[in-house]
Motif scaffolding. Structure first.
Motif, PDB file in Angstrom:
ATOM      1  N   ILE A  69       0.843  -1.195   0.000  1.00 53.15           N
ATOM      2  CA  ILE A  69       0.000   0.000   0.000  1.00 53.15           C
ATOM      3  C   ILE A  69       0.878   1.245   0.000  1.00 53.15           C
ATOM      4  O   ILE A  69       0.581   2.232  -0.687  1.00 53.15           O
ATOM      5  CB  ILE A  69      -0.950  -0.014   1.209  1.00 53.15           C
ATOM      6  CG1 ILE A  69      -2.022  -1.091   1.014  1.00 53.15           C
ATOM      7  CG2 ILE A  69      -1.611   1.348   1.414  1.00 53.15           C
ATOM      8  CD1 ILE A  69      -2.970  -1.248   2.181  1.00 53.15           C
ATOM      9  N   GLN A  70       1.991   1.205   0.748  1.00 54.20           N
ATOM     10  CA  GLN A  70       2.876   2.360   0.804  1.00 54.20           C
ATOM     11  C   GLN A  70       3.510   2.636  -0.560  1.00 54.20           C
ATOM     12  O   GLN A  70       3.686   3.801  -0.947  1.00 54.20           O
ATOM     13  CB  GLN A  70       3.965   2.141   1.853  1.00 54.20           C
ATOM     14  CG  GLN A  70       4.808   3.383   2.130  1.00 54.20           C
ATOM     15  CD  GLN A  70       3.983   4.532   2.664  1.00 54.20           C
ATOM     16  OE1 GLN A  70       3.333   4.392   3.696  1.00 54.20           O
ATOM     17  NE2 GLN A  70       4.008   5.679   1.982  1.00 54.20           N
ATOM     18  N   ASP A  71       3.841   1.584  -1.316  1.00 60.18           N
ATOM     19  CA  ASP A  71       4.405   1.766  -2.659  1.00 60.18           C
ATOM     20  C   ASP A  71       3.415   2.518  -3.552  1.00 60.18           C
ATOM     21  O   ASP A  71       3.798   3.420  -4.309  1.00 60.18           O
ATOM     22  CB  ASP A  71       4.728   0.411  -3.294  1.00 60.18           C
ATOM     23  CG  ASP A  71       5.870  -0.311  -2.591  1.00 60.18           C
ATOM     24  OD1 ASP A  71       6.727   0.375  -2.009  1.00 60.18           O
ATOM     25  OD2 ASP A  71       5.892  -1.547  -2.637  1.00 60.18           O
ATOM     26  N   ILE A  72       2.143   2.137  -3.480  1.00 58.20           N
ATOM     27  CA  ILE A  72       1.114   2.796  -4.296  1.00 58.20           C
ATOM     28  C   ILE A  72       0.973   4.245  -3.853  1.00 58.20           C
ATOM     29  O   ILE A  72       0.875   5.159  -4.690  1.00 58.20           O
ATOM     30  CB  ILE A  72      -0.227   2.049  -4.168  1.00 58.20           C
ATOM     31  CG1 ILE A  72      -0.071   0.602  -4.651  1.00 58.20           C
ATOM     32  CG2 ILE A  72      -1.315   2.760  -4.967  1.00 58.20           C
ATOM     33  CD1 ILE A  72      -1.246  -0.287  -4.297  1.00 58.20           C
ATOM     34  N   ALA A  73       0.968   4.469  -2.541  1.00 57.53           N
ATOM     35  CA  ALA A  73       0.857   5.831  -2.013  1.00 57.53           C
ATOM     36  C   ALA A  73       2.006   6.703  -2.488  1.00 57.53           C
ATOM     37  O   ALA A  73       1.812   7.862  -2.891  1.00 57.53           O
ATOM     38  CB  ALA A  73       0.805   5.787  -0.486  1.00 57.53           C
ATOM     39  N   ASP A  74       3.216   6.146  -2.476  1.00 53.96           N
ATOM     40  CA  ASP A  74       4.392   6.907  -2.907  1.00 53.96           C
ATOM     41  C   ASP A  74       4.305   7.262  -4.389  1.00 53.96           C
ATOM     42  O   ASP A  74       4.674   8.373  -4.796  1.00 53.96           O
ATOM     43  CB  ASP A  74       5.664   6.100  -2.642  1.00 53.96           C
ATOM     44  CG  ASP A  74       5.951   5.941  -1.153  1.00 53.96           C
ATOM     45  OD1 ASP A  74       5.379   6.699  -0.353  1.00 53.96           O
ATOM     46  OD2 ASP A  74       6.741   5.051  -0.799  1.00 53.96           O
ATOM     47  N   GLU A  75       3.825   6.334  -5.203  1.00 48.89           N
ATOM     48  CA  GLU A  75       3.697   6.580  -6.640  1.00 48.89           C
ATOM     49  C   GLU A  75       2.727   7.721  -6.939  1.00 48.89           C
ATOM     50  O   GLU A  75       2.915   8.506  -7.867  1.00 48.89           O
ATOM     51  CB  GLU A  75       3.216   5.307  -7.351  1.00 48.89           C
ATOM     52  CG  GLU A  75       4.286   4.264  -7.565  1.00 48.89           C
ATOM     53  CD  GLU A  75       5.243   4.659  -8.682  1.00 48.89           C
ATOM     54  OE1 GLU A  75       4.777   5.208  -9.700  1.00 48.89           O
ATOM     55  OE2 GLU A  75       6.456   4.425  -8.536  1.00 48.89           O
ATOM     56  N   LEU A  76       1.663   7.804  -6.137  1.00 45.26           N
ATOM     57  CA  LEU A  76       0.614   8.787  -6.396  1.00 45.26           C
ATOM     58  C   LEU A  76       0.761  10.054  -5.570  1.00 45.26           C
ATOM     59  O   LEU A  76       0.002  11.018  -5.765  1.00 45.26           O
ATOM     60  CB  LEU A  76      -0.762   8.158  -6.106  1.00 45.26           C
ATOM     61  CG  LEU A  76      -1.179   7.011  -7.037  1.00 45.26           C
ATOM     62  CD1 LEU A  76      -2.435   6.339  -6.516  1.00 45.26           C
ATOM     63  CD2 LEU A  76      -1.412   7.526  -8.455  1.00 45.26           C
ATOM     64  N   GLY A  77       1.704  10.055  -4.629  1.00 43.39           N
ATOM     65  CA  GLY A  77       1.861  11.205  -3.758  1.00 43.39           C
ATOM     66  C   GLY A  77       0.714  11.376  -2.789  1.00 43.39           C
ATOM     67  O   GLY A  77       0.335  12.494  -2.421  1.00 43.39           O
ATOM     68  N   LEU A  78       0.147  10.247  -2.353  1.00 45.92           N
ATOM     69  CA  LEU A  78      -0.973  10.256  -1.418  1.00 45.92           C
ATOM     70  C   LEU A  78      -0.559   9.602  -0.114  1.00 45.92           C
ATOM     71  O   LEU A  78       0.493   8.946  -0.019  1.00 45.92           O
ATOM     72  CB  LEU A  78      -2.170   9.499  -2.010  1.00 45.92           C
ATOM     73  CG  LEU A  78      -2.751  10.066  -3.320  1.00 45.92           C
ATOM     74  CD1 LEU A  78      -3.777   9.096  -3.886  1.00 45.92           C
ATOM     75  CD2 LEU A  78      -3.384  11.425  -3.083  1.00 45.92           C
ATOM     76  N   SER A  79      -1.395   9.731   0.898  1.00 47.84           N
ATOM     77  CA  SER A  79      -1.104   9.082   2.172  1.00 47.84           C
ATOM     78  C   SER A  79      -1.457   7.603   2.104  1.00 47.84           C
ATOM     79  O   SER A  79      -2.312   7.182   1.304  1.00 47.84           O
ATOM     80  CB  SER A  79      -1.891   9.741   3.304  1.00 47.84           C
ATOM     81  OG  SER A  79      -3.263   9.419   3.204  1.00 47.84           O
TER      82      SER A  79
END
Length: 350
Positions: free
Chosen positions: A7-17
Motif C-alpha cells: 500500500i505504501q508503494d502505491i501511495a508513494d507513486e501517487l503522492g498520497l497518504s
C-alpha cells in the motif's frame, strides 16, 4: 523474485497518504470517487496482490482498471441482482454492490434488485419484477437453494454467484462463482490462538447454510487437525441465531476457551446468548467472527474478525461478468479474493 507491492508503494507513486490508499482499496467512506478510481488503476498497474487474479486471466478479461464491460445494448441493459434477503447496510455485500454499480453504470448498465421469495423457490418461478428480455446478466447474492440456483443457471443468461449453496457432497453449479477467501485466515486465527496456549476451541454457525460457512468450518477443523489438537463436537454449535445458540450453550458442562463463529452476526448473537447466561467476553470465553462488519467495531468488546476486501470483490465481479458476456462458452470459473485477519479485544484475555 519481484518485490511485493505494498500500500505504501502505491501511495508513494501517487503522492498520497497510506491511509487514503487503504480507504480506496477497502471501499471505505469519505473518499472522492475520482481519487478512488485513480488509486485502483495504479494498484492494478503495479500488480498489487489483490489484483493477482488478473495475471491468470485471458487478454479479453484484462481490461482497464475500471473493469470495463461491453457497452450495453439498447433495451438489454439490466444486470439483474437476485437475492432472497434485503441486502441492507450491515451485509458485507452492500459496499461491494456500491462499487459494482458504479462500474457497470459507466457502460450503460443498470443494477436492479429482484427479491426471490420462498414461494418462488418452492414453485421454481422467477420474481414477477424480472423481465428477461431486458437482462444482460444475472448476479446472485444470498441464493443458497441448489435446485432453484440450477434453474437460474438454465436460463441461458450470463450468471455470477457471489457465494452459493454448500457443496457438501460435491455438488457444483454450472455457473461462474465468486467467493471471499475463507480458509487461510481462519487457519491463521486458530494457529494464533494455539500459539497463545488456547487449545479448547469450538465453532458456532450452521455450516450447511452456504459454501462460505462450510469452508470456514472446514478450515477451523483442518487447522486443529493439522496441529494435532482434538475437536469436541459438543463445542460445534450448529445454530445461527440467539435462541438456538443459547439453548445449545445451556446444556454444556464446560465451555471452550474460544468460539470461532461463521460470521460477525453469528458472533454478535453468540455474544448476546453468553451475556444472557451471565457470561462475559473475553473474561469467560473468547469470540471471533468473519466479515469485519461495522457492527464488529461498535460492539463491546470489539470483535476479532476477518476483513473482506469488498472493492476488489466488486472489481472481480465486473471482470468475470465481462468474460461471460463476451465469451459465453468459456469454462466456468471460481475466483477467491483475499481476506485479512483483524485481531481485536474479543480474543484478548483480560
Amino acid at each position: 523474485m519481484a518485490k511485493r507491492v505494498t500500500i505504501q508503494d502505491i501511495a508513494d507513486e501517487l503522492g498520497l497518504s497510506r491511509n487514503t490508499v487503504s480507504k480506496a482499496l477497502n471501499n471505505s467512506d469519505g473518499l472522492a470517487e475520482a481519487t478512488r478510481q485513480r488509486i485502483i488503476q495504479k494498484a492494478a498497474e503495479m500488480g498489487y496482490k489483490q489484483f493477482a487474479l488478473l495475471e491468470a486471466l485471458p487478454p479479453f478479461m484484462q481490461g482497464d482498471a475500471a473493469g470495463s464491460l461491453p457497452a450495453a445494448r439498447p433495451g438489454k441493459n439490466e444486470i439483474a441482482l437476485l437475492s432472497t434477503v434485503y441486502l441492507a447496510t450491515p451485509h458485507f455485500s452492500s459496499l461491494m454492490l456500491d462499487a459494482f454499480h458504479n462500474q457497470i453504470s459507466k457502460f450503460g448498465y443498470n443494477l436492479n434488485t429482484h427479491r426471490v421469495t420462498e414461494e418462488n423457490i418452492e414453485n421454481q418461478t422467477l420474481p414477477r419484477t424480472l423481465d428477461l428480455e431486458r437482462v444482460a446478466a444475472i448476479l446472485c447474492i444470498e441464493m443458497f437453494d441448489l435446485g432453484y440456483d440450477e434453474m437460474v443457471c438454465g436460463l441461458g443468461i450470463p450468471t455470477l454467484f457471489v457465494d452459493g449453496p454448500a457443496r457438501l457432497h460435491g455438488e457444483n453449479l454450472p455457473s461462474d462463482q465468486l467467493y471471499m477467501e475463507n480458509t487461510t485466515q481462519i487457519m491463521r486465527l486458530v494457529n494464533e490462538m494455539l500459539s497463545r496456549g488456547i487449545e479448547r476451541i469450538g465453532f458456532i454457525g450452521e455450516w450447511e447454510h452456504c459454501q462460505s460457512f462450510f469452508e470456514r468450518y472446514a478450515a477451523f477443523r483442518l487447522a486443529m487437525l493439522t496441529a494435532g489438537k482434538p475437536v469436541s463436537q459438543r463445542w460445534c454449535i450448529h445454530e445461527n441465531h440467539v435462541a438456538g445458540i443459547a439453548a445449545s450453550l445451556s446444556v454444556l458442562n464446560e465451555l471452550p476457551e474460544l468460539f470461532v463463529c461463521a460470521n460477525d452476526f453469528v458472533a454478535l448473537d453468540a455474544l448476546q446468548a453468553l451475556r444472557s447466561m451471565g457470561l462475559d467476553v473475553p473474561r469467560d470465553v473468547l469470540l471471533a467472527g468473519f466479515d469485519d462488519s461495522a457492527e464488529s467495531r461498535r460492539c463491546m468488546p470489539q470483535l476479532t474478525t476477518i476483513h473482506i476486501h469488498t472493492q476488489i470483490m466488486a472489481y472481480t465481479a465486473v471482470q468475470m461478468l465481462r468474460a461471460r458476456i463476451e465469451e459465453p462458452d468459456l469454462e466456468y470459473r471460481q475466483a477467491y479474493t483475499e481476506t485479512e485477519l483483524i485481531l481485536r479485544a474479543s480474543t484478548e484475555r483480560p
